[in-house]
Write a protein that holds these residues in place. Structure first.
Motif, PDB file in Angstrom:
ATOM      1  N   ARG A   1      12.429  15.060 -18.337  1.00  0.00           N
ATOM      2  CA  ARG A   1      12.027  16.094 -19.294  1.00  0.00           C
ATOM      3  C   ARG A   1      13.099  17.176 -19.373  1.00  0.00           C
ATOM      4  NH1 ARG A   1       6.088  17.857 -17.601  1.00  0.00           N
ATOM      5  NH2 ARG A   1       6.281  19.062 -19.521  1.00  0.00           N
ATOM      6  N   SER A   2      13.108  17.876 -20.497  1.00  0.00           N
ATOM      7  CA  SER A   2      14.090  18.954 -20.658  1.00  0.00           C
ATOM      8  C   SER A   2      13.646  20.168 -19.854  1.00  0.00           C
ATOM      9  CB  SER A   2      14.208  19.334 -22.131  1.00  0.00           C
ATOM     10  OG  SER A   2      12.994  19.908 -22.570  1.00  0.00           O
ATOM     11  N   ALA A   3      14.587  21.065 -19.571  1.00  0.00           N
ATOM     12  CA  ALA A   3      14.285  22.282 -18.832  1.00  0.00           C
ATOM     13  C   ALA A   3      13.269  23.119 -19.608  1.00  0.00           C
ATOM     14  CB  ALA A   3      15.559  23.080 -18.605  1.00  0.00           C
ATOM     15  N   ARG A   4      13.420  23.154 -20.922  1.00  0.00           N
ATOM     16  CA  ARG A   4      12.511  23.927 -21.777  1.00  0.00           C
ATOM     17  C   ARG A   4      11.077  23.395 -21.675  1.00  0.00           C
ATOM     18  NH1 ARG A   4      14.284  25.401 -27.764  1.00  0.00           N
ATOM     19  NH2 ARG A   4      13.419  27.494 -27.686  1.00  0.00           N
ATOM     20  N   SER A   5      10.963  22.068 -21.684  1.00  0.00           N
ATOM     21  CA  SER A   5       9.647  21.428 -21.598  1.00  0.00           C
ATOM     22  C   SER A   5       8.991  21.718 -20.251  1.00  0.00           C
ATOM     23  CB  SER A   5       9.803  19.925 -21.803  1.00  0.00           C
ATOM     24  OG  SER A   5       8.657  19.247 -21.380  1.00  0.00           O
ATOM     25  N   ARG A   6       9.774  21.633 -19.180  1.00  0.00           N
ATOM     26  CA  ARG A   6       9.253  21.904 -17.828  1.00  0.00           C
ATOM     27  C   ARG A   6       8.817  23.351 -17.708  1.00  0.00           C
ATOM     28  NH1 ARG A   6      13.972  19.332 -16.116  1.00  0.00           N
ATOM     29  NH2 ARG A   6      14.683  21.233 -15.100  1.00  0.00           N
ATOM     30  N   SER A   7       9.620  24.249 -18.261  1.00  0.00           N
ATOM     31  CA  SER A   7       9.318  25.675 -18.212  1.00  0.00           C
ATOM     32  C   SER A   7       8.017  25.983 -18.964  1.00  0.00           C
ATOM     33  CB  SER A   7      10.475  26.466 -18.814  1.00  0.00           C
ATOM     34  OG  SER A   7      10.161  27.831 -18.875  1.00  0.00           O
ATOM     35  N   ALA A   8       7.871  25.381 -20.146  1.00  0.00           N
ATOM     36  CA  ALA A   8       6.671  25.600 -20.960  1.00  0.00           C
ATOM     37  C   ALA A   8       5.429  25.101 -20.215  1.00  0.00           C
ATOM     38  CB  ALA A   8       6.808  24.879 -22.292  1.00  0.00           C
ATOM     39  N   ALA A   9       5.551  23.958 -19.544  1.00  0.00           N
ATOM     40  CA  ALA A   9       4.424  23.398 -18.785  1.00  0.00           C
ATOM     41  C   ALA A   9       4.038  24.317 -17.634  1.00  0.00           C
ATOM     42  CB  ALA A   9       4.780  22.016 -18.262  1.00  0.00           C
ATOM     43  N   ALA A  10       5.052  24.863 -16.952  1.00  0.00           N
ATOM     44  CA  ALA A  10       4.792  25.770 -15.827  1.00  0.00           C
ATOM     45  C   ALA A  10       4.108  27.049 -16.302  1.00  0.00           C
ATOM     46  CB  ALA A  10       6.093  26.103 -15.110  1.00  0.00           C
ATOM     47  N   LYS A  11       4.559  27.567 -17.452  1.00  0.00           N
ATOM     48  CA  LYS A  11       3.951  28.787 -17.997  1.00  0.00           C
ATOM     49  C   LYS A  11       2.503  28.549 -18.404  1.00  0.00           C
ATOM     50  CE  LYS A  11       8.240  30.894 -19.591  1.00  0.00           C
ATOM     51  NZ  LYS A  11       9.159  30.989 -20.729  1.00  0.00           N
ATOM     52  N   LYS A  12       2.260  27.385 -19.008  1.00  0.00           N
ATOM     53  CA  LYS A  12       0.893  27.062 -19.423  1.00  0.00           C
ATOM     54  C   LYS A  12       0.004  26.902 -18.197  1.00  0.00           C
ATOM     55  CE  LYS A  12      -1.915  24.003 -22.202  1.00  0.00           C
ATOM     56  NZ  LYS A  12      -1.984  22.810 -23.033  1.00  0.00           N
TER      57      LYS A  12
ATOM     58  N   ARG B   1       0.842  -1.205   0.000  1.00  0.00           N
ATOM     59  CA  ARG B   1       0.000   0.000   0.000  1.00  0.00           C
ATOM     60  C   ARG B   1       0.880   1.260   0.000  1.00  0.00           C
ATOM     61  NH1 ARG B   1      -2.450  -4.008  -0.460  1.00  0.00           N
ATOM     62  NH2 ARG B   1      -4.273  -4.752   0.644  1.00  0.00           N
ATOM     63  N   ARG B   2       2.164   1.066   0.199  1.00  0.00           N
ATOM     64  CA  ARG B   2       3.103   2.195   0.272  1.00  0.00           C
ATOM     65  C   ARG B   2       3.268   2.916  -1.056  1.00  0.00           C
ATOM     66  NH1 ARG B   2       8.319  -0.341   3.292  1.00  0.00           N
ATOM     67  NH2 ARG B   2       7.336  -0.807   5.274  1.00  0.00           N
ATOM     68  N   THR B   3       2.898   2.246  -2.125  1.00  0.00           N
ATOM     69  CA  THR B   3       3.127   2.818  -3.457  1.00  0.00           C
ATOM     70  C   THR B   3       2.304   4.081  -3.700  1.00  0.00           C
ATOM     71  OG1 THR B   3       1.449   1.351  -4.354  1.00  0.00           O
ATOM     72  CG2 THR B   3       3.711   0.628  -4.523  1.00  0.00           C
ATOM     73  N   ALA B   4       1.242   4.282  -2.913  1.00  0.00           N
ATOM     74  CA  ALA B   4       0.409   5.477  -3.087  1.00  0.00           C
ATOM     75  C   ALA B   4       0.662   6.502  -1.991  1.00  0.00           C
ATOM     76  CB  ALA B   4      -1.060   5.087  -3.112  1.00  0.00           C
ATOM     77  N   SER B   5       1.770   6.333  -1.253  1.00  0.00           N
ATOM     78  CA  SER B   5       2.082   7.292  -0.192  1.00  0.00           C
ATOM     79  C   SER B   5       2.580   8.588  -0.815  1.00  0.00           C
ATOM     80  CB  SER B   5       3.158   6.728   0.740  1.00  0.00           C
ATOM     81  OG  SER B   5       4.400   6.666   0.054  1.00  0.00           O
ATOM     82  N   LYS B   6       2.502   9.675  -0.052  1.00  0.00           N
ATOM     83  CA  LYS B   6       2.959  10.973  -0.569  1.00  0.00           C
ATOM     84  C   LYS B   6       4.430  10.897  -0.951  1.00  0.00           C
ATOM     85  CE  LYS B   6      -0.187  14.431   0.950  1.00  0.00           C
ATOM     86  NZ  LYS B   6      -0.459  15.650   1.643  1.00  0.00           N
ATOM     87  N   LYS B   7       5.203  10.207  -0.137  1.00  0.00           N
ATOM     88  CA  LYS B   7       6.645  10.096  -0.371  1.00  0.00           C
ATOM     89  C   LYS B   7       6.927   9.388  -1.701  1.00  0.00           C
ATOM     90  CE  LYS B   7      10.802   8.543   2.059  1.00  0.00           C
ATOM     91  NZ  LYS B   7      11.297   7.798   3.220  1.00  0.00           N
ATOM     92  N   ALA B   8       6.237   8.257  -1.923  1.00  0.00           N
ATOM     93  CA  ALA B   8       6.458   7.489  -3.154  1.00  0.00           C
ATOM     94  C   ALA B   8       6.032   8.275  -4.385  1.00  0.00           C
ATOM     95  CB  ALA B   8       5.701   6.167  -3.081  1.00  0.00           C
ATOM     96  N   LEU B   9       4.896   8.954  -4.289  1.00  0.00           N
ATOM     97  CA  LEU B   9       4.399   9.722  -5.441  1.00  0.00           C
ATOM     98  C   LEU B   9       5.281  10.934  -5.721  1.00  0.00           C
ATOM     99  CD1 LEU B   9       0.555   9.555  -4.852  1.00  0.00           C
ATOM    100  CD2 LEU B   9       1.930   8.220  -6.431  1.00  0.00           C
ATOM    101  N   SER B  10       5.791  11.550  -4.641  1.00  0.00           N
ATOM    102  CA  SER B  10       6.684  12.698  -4.798  1.00  0.00           C
ATOM    103  C   SER B  10       7.974  12.261  -5.487  1.00  0.00           C
ATOM    104  CB  SER B  10       6.992  13.298  -3.429  1.00  0.00           C
ATOM    105  OG  SER B  10       8.018  14.227  -3.527  1.00  0.00           O
ATOM    106  N   ARG B  11       8.498  11.110  -5.059  1.00  0.00           N
ATOM    107  CA  ARG B  11       9.724  10.569  -5.642  1.00  0.00           C
ATOM    108  C   ARG B  11       9.513  10.297  -7.136  1.00  0.00           C
ATOM    109  NH1 ARG B  11      10.170   5.490  -3.520  1.00  0.00           N
ATOM    110  NH2 ARG B  11      10.406   6.337  -1.443  1.00  0.00           N
ATOM    111  N   ARG B  12       8.365   9.724  -7.476  1.00  0.00           N
ATOM    112  CA  ARG B  12       8.060   9.396  -8.866  1.00  0.00           C
ATOM    113  C   ARG B  12       7.892  10.668  -9.710  1.00  0.00           C
ATOM    114  NH1 ARG B  12       9.107   7.843 -13.217  1.00  0.00           N
ATOM    115  NH2 ARG B  12       7.463   7.625 -14.728  1.00  0.00           N
ATOM    116  N   ALA B  13       7.261  11.698  -9.127  1.00  0.00           N
ATOM    117  CA  ALA B  13       7.059  12.958  -9.855  1.00  0.00           C
ATOM    118  C   ALA B  13       8.393  13.617 -10.161  1.00  0.00           C
ATOM    119  CB  ALA B  13       6.176  13.893  -9.039  1.00  0.00           C
ATOM    120  N   LYS B  14       9.301  13.601  -9.187  1.00  0.00           N
ATOM    121  CA  LYS B  14      10.626  14.193  -9.391  1.00  0.00           C
ATOM    122  C   LYS B  14      11.383  13.427 -10.470  1.00  0.00           C
ATOM    123  CE  LYS B  14      11.294  16.145  -4.812  1.00  0.00           C
ATOM    124  NZ  LYS B  14      11.850  15.879  -3.492  1.00  0.00           N
TER     125      LYS B  14
END
Length: 147
Positions: free
Chosen positions: A127-138, A108-121
Motif C-alpha cells: 500500500r502507499s504511504a498515503r493509504s496507510r496514513s489515511a487508515a491509521a487516522k480513520k 499449523r505454522r501458517t497461523a503463528s504470530k510470526k507468520a501473520l506478522s510477516r504477512r501483515a507487513k
C-alpha cells in the motif's frame, strides 16, 4: 445453530461496522481452528481466504476482490450468491471429507504470530504511504473509547 463468528459478525453489523470488520470475525475464528489443530493451511493467505469464503456464505456483504485471479473472483461471486440465497442442499460428504483431509495434512505454522506478522507487513508494503496514513487516522477517529 450459528457459529460464534456468525454471532459476532451479526453484532458488528448491528453496530454499523463495515463488512470487512464483520468478515474479520470469520478470519479470526479460522486462525483459531488452525492453532487448535483442527486443520492446517498452506499459507496465511489461504487461511484468510477460507475465512472470507465462510463470511460471504454466511451473508456478510463482502464484494469479490477487484484485483486477483479470475478463478478467485468467480468463486467469491459464488460465495456471495450462496450467502444471499441461504443453504439449499446439504454439502457433499465426500467432498467435505476430502477437503478436510487435505487441510489436515497442511502446516499449523501458517497461523503463528510470526507468520501473520510477516504477512501483515508484506500487505502494508504493497500500500502507499498515503493509504496507510489515511487508515491509521480513520482507526484513531473510530476507535472505541474506554470510559
Amino acid at each position: 445453530m450459528p457459529e460464534e463468528a456468525e454471532e459476532r459478525a451479526q453484532e458488528d453489523k448491528r453496530e454499523g461496522k463495515s463488512p470487512s470488520t464483520q468478515a474479520g470475525e470469520f478470519v479470526r475464528e479460522e486462525m483459531e481452528h488452525i492453532r487448535e489443530g483442527e486443520h492446517g493451511a498452506r499459507s496465511p493467505e489461504q487461511a484468510v481466504a477460507i475465512g472470507l469464503s465462510k463470511a460471504r456464505r454466511a451473508g456478510v456483504e463482502l464484494p469479490p476482490p477487484k484485483k486477483g485471479k479470475k478463478r478467485t473472483k468467480r468463486q467469491a461471486e459464488r460465495d456471495v450468491a450462496k450467502g444471499l440465497t441461504g443453504p439449499h442442499k446439504k454439502p457433499s460428504r465426500a467432498r467435505s471429507r476430502a477437503t478436510k483431509g487435505a487441510l489436515k495434512r497442511e502446516s499449523r505454522r501458517t497461523a503463528s504470530k510470526k507468520a501473520l506478522s510477516r504477512r501483515a507487513k508484506q500487505a502494508a508494503r504493497q500500500r502507499s504511504a498515503r493509504s496507510r496514513s489515511a487508515a491509521a487516522k480513520k482507526a484513531a477517529r473510530t476507535r472505541k473509547r474506554r470510559r
